[in-house]
Design an enzyme around this catalytic site. Sequence first.
Site, PDB file in Angstrom:
ATOM      1  CG  HIS A 123      -1.966   0.985   1.299  1.00 10.34           C
ATOM      2  ND1 HIS A 123      -1.734   2.301   1.645  1.00 10.34           N
ATOM      3  CD2 HIS A 123      -3.303   0.893   1.056  1.00 10.34           C
ATOM      4  CE1 HIS A 123      -2.884   2.967   1.612  1.00 10.34           C
ATOM      5  NE2 HIS A 123      -3.851   2.141   1.255  1.00 10.34           N
ATOM      6  CG  ASP A 200       0.417  -1.947   6.110  1.00  8.03           C
ATOM      7  OD1 ASP A 200      -0.423  -1.954   7.025  1.00  8.03           O
ATOM      8  OD2 ASP A 200       0.218  -1.380   5.013  1.00  8.03           O
ATOM      9  CD  GLN A 203      -6.876  -4.460   3.832  1.00  5.84           C
ATOM     10  OE1 GLN A 203      -7.755  -5.301   3.971  1.00  5.84           O
ATOM     11  NE2 GLN A 203      -7.150  -3.198   3.565  1.00  5.84           N
ATOM     12  CE  LYS A 226      -8.005  -0.064   5.631  1.00  5.63           C
ATOM     13  NZ  LYS A 226      -6.900  -0.162   4.671  1.00  5.63           N
ATOM     14  CB  CYS A 364      -3.421   3.255  -1.739  1.00  5.14           C
ATOM     15  SG  CYS A 364      -4.467   4.688  -1.434  1.00  5.14           S
TER      16      CYS A 364
END
Length: 406
Positions: A123, A200, A203, A226, A364
């Site tokens: 991302h 990261d 998600q 999220k 993104c």
Amino acid sequence: MTFDLTAMRAQFPILEQEVYGKPLVYLDNAASVQKPRAVIERMTDVLTGGYANVHRGLHFMSNKATADYETARESVRKYLNAASKDEIIFTMGGTDAINLVAHSLGVAQLQEGDEIILSVMEHHSNIVPWHLLRERKGIVLKWLDVSEDGDIDLAAFEALFSDRTKLVGVTGLSNVLGCEPPVQEMAEIAHAHNALMLVDGCQKSVHGPVDVQALGVDFYILTGHKVYGPNGIGVLYGRKKILDQMPPFRGGGEMIDKVTQDEVTYNDPPHRFEAGTPPITEAIALGAAVEWVMQQDIQGVQAHERALTDHAMEALGALNFITLYGRDPEKGPVVAFNLEGAHPHDVSTILDRSGVAVRAGHHCCQPLMHKLGVTATARASFAAYNSHEEIDVFVEALHKAHNMLG
């Protein structure tokens, strides 16, 4: 425990509404999930009966807010299985957390010519902060290629390292392909080359608790909106030994030890990295969100999301006017696709008129779009409250879009 979809959906008030006279089918969960009543009510509780600025206050309301704020930090620690709550830093979101690491490491430890390895499916939040270091300090970015399904060749990954490699940044779950990189193995390789490992996890973390100690990572990123929590709040997990060596990202109140006209000394982590008044209500609500997730039948939710993904992949795979991106059979609940001869924005607009919310654009992830040979895709993504019937409505709406645009 037994997963009960009806009971799950009943916890989300927003799902009761209609869009253009049709029941809302919300399939944009990779962008942001909806909020359960437990989180909504916790925010209301804070604002109506427990709000004040945290830390240093001696009155009842400040002490209560501080206790709730620090309890939320402990909840996140449990969710990530961090060794200490001092390793949990509240930020303004996932992007802010990555910028914190990039800025702090860039100031303190990185020199011109030092290298950072990123995958091409990152991302932009895990690309642009490192590009800023490339522009400002001469940091070298090295790119790890992936297959069209997101598979990573660990031998090719290790071949990217040199004695100047300082950090690896990789997603925990691709927001386009749905694949999960082998984070634990990648961390072992990074550490063998004396490099740090940042994941990261924005998600990934929505699909259940994460064990950062078992993964062996140095930094892990989580964002509130999220993981069934509010927006405006995120988390940076960092190993305490590393955080202790990192300078502050921002200056202001709370992050200091002592300030004089001639010098400043800094607080210990995590407070060193939480300058000013934090997002108090949002942090407390994030604590409620991860507690809510941990109270669910995690295995049941994951099995349900697996079944939804398989259903969607099978249904879309049978349509000769659809191109699917990312076909890993173990992929997460993210399905990126294009409709032949139609722009994703047009597809999304037509689906919306059927009450179906999907995302359209480059998500993104422009380097990954370039890899896939497209400028954009549409994307459906699923959460615990979605149903098989909603996927059927989605597929029927795709047929309508094909008849109009194909």
